[in-house]
Design an enzyme around this catalytic site. Structure first.
Site, short mmCIF file in Angstrom:
data_model
loop_
_atom_site.label_atom_id
_atom_site.label_comp_id
_atom_site.label_asym_id
_atom_site.label_seq_id
_atom_site.Cartn_x
_atom_site.Cartn_y
_atom_site.Cartn_z
CB CYS A 1 -38.15 -59.77 62.17
SG CYS A 1 -39.27 -60.49 63.31
CE1 TYR B 1 -31.07 -39.53 58.85
CE2 TYR B 1 -31.60 -39.30 61.32
CZ TYR B 1 -31.78 -39.14 59.91
OH TYR B 1 -33.16 -38.54 59.56
N GLY C 1 -31.24 -26.05 62.04
CA GLY C 1 -30.25 -26.78 61.70
C GLY C 1 -29.14 -26.90 62.86
NE ARG D 1 -31.63 -38.36 65.31
CZ ARG D 1 -30.41 -38.65 65.50
NH1 ARG D 1 -30.01 -39.05 66.47
NH2 ARG D 1 -29.49 -37.91 64.94
CD GLU E 1 -37.33 -22.41 58.04
OE1 GLU E 1 -36.69 -23.44 57.63
OE2 GLU E 1 -38.16 -21.59 57.32
N PRO E 2 -35.65 -23.22 64.06
CG PRO E 2 -35.55 -22.70 66.28
CD PRO E 2 -35.70 -22.03 64.92
N GLY E 3 -35.28 -26.92 64.91
CA GLY E 3 -36.43 -27.92 65.26
C GLY E 3 -35.40 -28.93 66.39
NE ARG E 4 -30.73 -32.80 64.74
CZ ARG E 4 -30.92 -33.90 64.13
NH1 ARG E 4 -31.06 -34.94 65.12
NH2 ARG E 4 -31.37 -33.82 62.95
C1 LIG Z 1 -36.11 -30.16 59.18
C2 LIG Z 1 -36.10 -28.65 58.65
C3 LIG Z 1 -36.05 -27.69 59.88
C4 LIG Z 1 -35.48 -27.83 61.29
O1 LIG Z 1 -34.13 -28.58 61.27
P1 LIG Z 1 -33.45 -28.80 62.70
O2 LIG Z 1 -32.27 -29.35 62.30
O3 LIG Z 1 -34.37 -29.90 63.40
O4 LIG Z 1 -33.36 -27.40 63.19
C5 LIG Z 1 -35.82 -26.17 59.20
N1 LIG Z 1 -36.41 -25.97 58.14
C6 LIG Z 1 -36.52 -26.79 57.16
C7 LIG Z 1 -37.02 -26.22 56.03
C8 LIG Z 1 -36.44 -28.10 57.57
O5 LIG Z 1 -36.91 -29.09 56.62
#
Ligand SMILES: *Cc1c(COP(=O)(O)O)cnc(C)c1O
Length: 415
Positions: free
Chosen positions: A343, A317, A240, A313, A274-277
């Site tokens: 369209c 959003y 997050g 995005r 659990e980093p993603g973004r």
């Molecule tokens: C999407 C998600 C993440 C990653 O979130 P980011 O904002 O991209 O870091 C981590 N854990 C869970 C359970 C998610 O659904």
């Protein structure tokens, strides 16, 4: 813009490669990722967590390209998955199933079986019904499923409502007030083994305080469990952490990790994140070409060959992405709406951007490495973009541009 995307003599480069060269070789629209930026982000986590028992589980859904997964796997990452498909990707990319945590509110029986067979690290269970089903599925395979409960700490992540997940009214996780009972229930199940506790409160957080509020609530439950003789092996604090798209000032990875570690002072459980973004967002851009300049009565439009199907995005959003000209000079700056050919009036990538462009100019839509390609679709029968990864002065094609034939290959005309 990170250091890995920069101007050199007025031309925009990805590491050592001119984006004009990428466009002429691979066409547009094209996602461009920086190997160095991806590596650097992961290393920042690793060094901030150095000395602490930990596992960084990259959230696959942010960008599931096999080359991205493979790079993180080689750097030592685990993975946070939200579907059986993502598990297959992790394995295909050379990731280790034993470092996988499985999140998501709707895991199916067959996904549970697949994950149990692969021997994943942990299921992040999000409801009582899911716990029952998992116990049953594990029993039918003669296995014990390792679980965390994803606790919903009811804290406000102060982010966009569509990506806030840790409030009572959200569909995610087990209600805070019900978590203790569910842990007790899980503890009595014959095919469940409790190993941790999990929370994830949302995405694109730009402040530390909601994370800390969530940790404190989680720790309160951890202590309650310990008093009842249920000891946990790991704490999973989710992902997050936000990135800078425009003028946000999110904490640095090192600052965020330091704050978590200080909130966890004296705790010995393995820490999972659990980093993603934050690992991929600013490591990628979407390269697109201006097809037409259309002058309207009130607005001028730059119609580009990327669209909402490539990068959803802005439409979804109202998200802001910086848009840079690949050639910094040469034409007068004018203000344009940057729109795609789809369209839908919602098909825009940027509004009121002053840019020095004409038809055929190239543009880079920045911060597109996360939730870009992964949320793309084939709306308007648009084949998905190519993806390339730049490493120094080399460019690797990591996903071919889709063909229209691939799009309808599974369709049938009835007699
Ligand atoms: C999407 C998600 C993440 C990653 O979130 P980011 O904002 O991209 O870091 C981590 N854990 C869970 C359970 C998610 O659904």
């Amino acid at each position: 813009m990170t250091d890995h995307f920069h101007y050199q003599d007025g031309k925009l480069f990805a590491e050592g490669v001119n984006l004009e060269d990428i466009a002429s070789r691979y066409g547009t629209p094209c996602y461009v990722y920086s190997h160095a930026a991806l590596t650097e982000g992961f290393r920042q986590f690793a060094s901030a967590l150095n000395g602490r028992d930990h596992l960084v589980c990259y959230a696959v859904k942010a960008n599931p390209n096999l080359a991205v997964l493979n790079l993180f796997a080689r750097l030592g990452a685990g993975f946070d998955i939200v579907s059986g498909g993502e598990l297959q990707r992790v394995i295909a990319a050379g990731g280790d199933a034993k470092k996988v945590v499985f999140s998501g509110v709707g895991k199916t029986k067959s996904e549970m079986r697949m994950a149990l067979d692969a021997g994943i690290l942990c299921f992040n269970v999000e409801s009582a019904a899911e716990l029952d089903l998992l116990n049953e599925v594990a029993g039918s395979l003669g296995k014990k499923a390792a679980i965390s409960l994803r606790v919903n700490p009811d804290v406000d992540a102060k982010t966009h409502p569509y990506i806030s997940t840790g409030l009572k009214q959200n569909k995610f996780g087990v209600a805070y007030t019900e978590a203790m009972d569910l842990y007790r229930k899980a503890n009595a199940m014959s095919n469940i083994r409790i190993t941790g506790m999990d929370c994830h409160i949302g995405s694109q957080l730009t402040e530390i305080s909601p994370f800390i509020a969530a940790v404190e609530k989680v720790l309160f439950l951890v202590d309650e469990l310990a008093r009842e003789g249920i000891a946990l092996e790991h704490l999973d604090l989710g992902g997050g952490l936000g990135i800078r798209y425009k003028d946000e000032t999110p904490p640095a990875i090192s600052e965020y990790v330091a704050a978590l570690l200080s909130a966890l002072e004296g705790r010995t459980q393995k820490l999972i994140l659990e980093p993603g973004r934050v690992l991929v967002g600013n490591a990628g851009l979407l390269l697109t070409s201006v097809e037409y300049i259309k002058r309207g009565e009130e607005k001028n439009f730059a119609i580009v060959d990327a669209a909402m199907n490539d990068l959803m995005r802005p439409a979804l959003y109202d998200a802001y992405h910086e848009i840079l000209p690949v050639l910094r000079e040469g034409h007068a700056h004018e203000t344009y709406e940057i729109v795609g050919p789809i369209c839908e009036t919602g098909d825009f990538l940027g509004r009121e951007r002053a840019l020095p462009i004409v038809a055929q100019s190239l543009l880079a839509i920045m911060s597109a490495g996360a939730y870009g390609m992964s949320m793309s679709s084939n709306y308007n029968t648009r084949p998905r973009a190519a993806e390339v990864m730049v490493d120094g002065d080399r460019v690797h094609l990591v996903r071919e541009r889709e063909t229209v034939e691939q799009l309808y290959a599974g369709e049938r005309i009835i007699a």
